[in-house]
Design a protein around this motif. Structure first.
Motif, short mmCIF file in Angstrom:
data_model
loop_
_atom_site.label_atom_id
_atom_site.label_comp_id
_atom_site.label_asym_id
_atom_site.label_seq_id
_atom_site.Cartn_x
_atom_site.Cartn_y
_atom_site.Cartn_z
N THR A 47 0.82 -1.21 0.00
CA THR A 47 0.00 0.00 0.00
C THR A 47 0.85 1.26 0.00
OG1 THR A 47 -0.12 -0.12 2.41
CG2 THR A 47 -1.93 -1.13 1.16
N ALA A 48 2.17 1.12 -0.12
CA ALA A 48 3.09 2.26 -0.08
C ALA A 48 2.72 3.28 -1.16
CB ALA A 48 4.53 1.79 -0.26
N PRO A 49 2.89 4.56 -0.87
CA PRO A 49 2.55 5.58 -1.87
C PRO A 49 3.52 5.62 -3.05
CG PRO A 49 3.49 6.61 0.09
CD PRO A 49 3.32 5.14 0.39
N ALA A 50 4.77 5.21 -2.83
CA ALA A 50 5.77 5.21 -3.91
C ALA A 50 5.81 3.82 -4.52
CB ALA A 50 7.13 5.62 -3.38
N LYS A 51 5.61 3.75 -5.83
CA LYS A 51 5.58 2.45 -6.51
C LYS A 51 5.88 2.60 -7.99
CE LYS A 51 1.10 2.73 -5.38
NZ LYS A 51 0.09 2.18 -4.62
N VAL A 52 6.15 1.47 -8.60
CA VAL A 52 6.36 1.38 -10.04
C VAL A 52 5.30 0.42 -10.57
CG1 VAL A 52 7.96 0.65 -11.86
CG2 VAL A 52 8.85 1.72 -9.77
N VAL A 53 4.57 0.86 -11.57
CA VAL A 53 3.55 0.01 -12.18
C VAL A 53 4.02 -0.31 -13.60
CG1 VAL A 53 1.13 -0.24 -12.82
CG2 VAL A 53 1.75 1.08 -10.77
N VAL A 54 4.26 -1.59 -13.84
CA VAL A 54 4.74 -2.04 -15.15
C VAL A 54 3.57 -2.60 -15.93
CG1 VAL A 54 6.33 -3.58 -16.36
CG2 VAL A 54 7.00 -2.56 -14.17
N GLY A 55 3.31 -2.01 -17.09
CA GLY A 55 2.25 -2.49 -17.97
C GLY A 55 2.84 -3.05 -19.25
N ALA A 56 1.99 -3.51 -20.13
CA ALA A 56 2.44 -4.11 -21.38
C ALA A 56 3.12 -3.10 -22.30
CB ALA A 56 1.26 -4.74 -22.11
N ASP A 57 2.71 -1.83 -22.20
CA ASP A 57 3.25 -0.83 -23.13
C ASP A 57 3.79 0.42 -22.45
OD1 ASP A 57 0.83 0.17 -22.27
OD2 ASP A 57 0.11 0.71 -24.27
N LYS A 58 3.81 0.45 -21.11
CA LYS A 58 4.35 1.60 -20.40
C LYS A 58 4.76 1.22 -18.99
CE LYS A 58 -0.15 3.28 -18.93
NZ LYS A 58 -1.12 4.35 -19.04
N LEU A 59 5.57 2.07 -18.40
CA LEU A 59 5.97 1.96 -17.01
C LEU A 59 5.55 3.27 -16.37
CD1 LEU A 59 9.25 0.67 -15.52
CD2 LEU A 59 8.45 2.96 -14.92
N THR A 60 4.86 3.18 -15.23
CA THR A 60 4.38 4.38 -14.55
C THR A 60 4.98 4.45 -13.16
OG1 THR A 60 2.29 4.25 -15.77
CG2 THR A 60 2.33 5.66 -13.83
N LEU A 61 5.59 5.60 -12.86
CA LEU A 61 6.08 5.88 -11.51
C LEU A 61 4.97 6.58 -10.76
CD1 LEU A 61 9.55 7.31 -12.54
CD2 LEU A 61 9.14 5.11 -11.45
N VAL A 62 4.79 6.22 -9.48
CA VAL A 62 3.74 6.81 -8.66
C VAL A 62 4.35 7.19 -7.33
CG1 VAL A 62 1.51 6.43 -7.55
CG2 VAL A 62 1.98 5.37 -9.77
N ASN A 63 3.98 8.37 -6.84
CA ASN A 63 4.33 8.79 -5.49
C ASN A 63 3.14 9.59 -4.97
OD1 ASN A 63 5.62 9.27 -3.08
ND2 ASN A 63 6.96 10.86 -3.88
N GLY A 64 2.24 8.93 -4.27
CA GLY A 64 1.01 9.57 -3.82
C GLY A 64 0.16 9.98 -5.00
N ALA A 65 -0.16 11.28 -5.08
CA ALA A 65 -0.99 11.79 -6.17
C ALA A 65 -0.19 12.07 -7.44
CB ALA A 65 -1.71 13.06 -5.72
N ASP A 66 1.13 12.09 -7.34
CA ASP A 66 1.98 12.38 -8.51
C ASP A 66 2.26 11.08 -9.27
OD1 ASP A 66 3.68 13.60 -10.33
OD2 ASP A 66 5.33 13.88 -8.90
N SER A 67 2.21 11.16 -10.56
CA SER A 67 2.56 9.99 -11.38
C SER A 67 3.18 10.44 -12.68
CB SER A 67 1.34 9.10 -11.66
OG SER A 67 0.43 9.76 -12.50
N GLN A 68 3.99 9.55 -13.25
CA GLN A 68 4.65 9.84 -14.53
C GLN A 68 4.68 8.55 -15.34
OE1 GLN A 68 6.14 12.94 -15.74
NE2 GLN A 68 5.87 11.68 -17.58
N ALA A 69 3.97 8.53 -16.45
CA ALA A 69 3.99 7.37 -17.35
C ALA A 69 5.10 7.55 -18.37
CB ALA A 69 2.64 7.22 -18.04
N LEU A 70 5.84 6.49 -18.61
CA LEU A 70 6.90 6.47 -19.62
C LEU A 70 6.59 5.34 -20.59
CD1 LEU A 70 9.88 6.91 -17.15
CD2 LEU A 70 8.91 8.67 -18.63
N GLY A 71 6.37 5.69 -21.83
CA GLY A 71 5.96 4.70 -22.82
C GLY A 71 7.10 4.19 -23.67
N GLU A 72 6.72 3.58 -24.78
CA GLU A 72 7.64 2.96 -25.72
C GLU A 72 8.68 2.10 -25.00
OE1 GLU A 72 10.45 3.86 -29.57
OE2 GLU A 72 9.75 5.58 -28.40
N VAL A 73 8.15 1.15 -24.21
CA VAL A 73 9.03 0.26 -23.44
C VAL A 73 9.49 -0.90 -24.30
CG1 VAL A 73 8.07 0.90 -21.20
CG2 VAL A 73 7.08 -1.00 -22.45
#
Length: 159
Positions: A47-73
């Protein structure tokens, strides 16, 4: 032609050996399903606020309400670690044809289930157009300031 065939046979044997020692999903575009999901710092709860979400086509960094998706993985192929590597580590590169602001390594240190992300740093020194574009993208993202995840051991959460 006689001299060509033994070389071709040797090349095919080497290719077959590489296929047997490298995971089937390596170098096959995006991350395979077993690497996809939510990754949190190894010492944190899922349940930590800081996490990395790996998807099929992007990686998303999350820290609470802030997030940054990085595509073309793209998942790096076996050559990433050198020609003699035969371990289980895998590297995911973000924005593959761009500035590659983050790389994620899975099975770090040959330990299954341990991952780590590494943020690309700005490049010092005299600039040229390519370096200027790179530094502009890296500086605009401010990943290290926004996400406390750089080089932190990560574990995958269930689900």
């Amino acid at each position: 032609m006689r001299n060509v065939q033994p070389h071709a046979a040797l090349a095919l044997r080497c290719l077959a050996a590489a296929c047997l020692t490298w995971p089937a999903w390596a170098g096959a575009g995006g991350p395979p399903p077993e690497l996809q999901g939510t990754w949190v710092p190894a010492k944190a709860a899922c349940t930590a606020p800081a996490k990395v979400v790996v998807g099929a086509d992007k990686l998303t960094l999350v820290n609470g309400a802030d997030s940054q998706a990085l595509g073309e993985v793209e998942l790096a192929g076996p050559g990433f670690f050198g020609p003699s590597y035969s371990g289980i580590m895998a590297v995911l590169i973000t924005e593959f044809s761009g500035q590659q602001p983050l790389t994620a390594t899975f099975n770090v240190g040959e330990k299954k289930g341990v991952a780590q992300v590494e943020f690309a740093p700005p490049m010092p020194g005299k600039s040229n157009p390519q370096m200027a574009a790179y530094n502009a993208r890296i500086n605009a993202l401010k990943l290290a300031q926004r996400f406390p995840l750089d080089k932190v051991p990560l574990k995958k959460c269930a689900g």
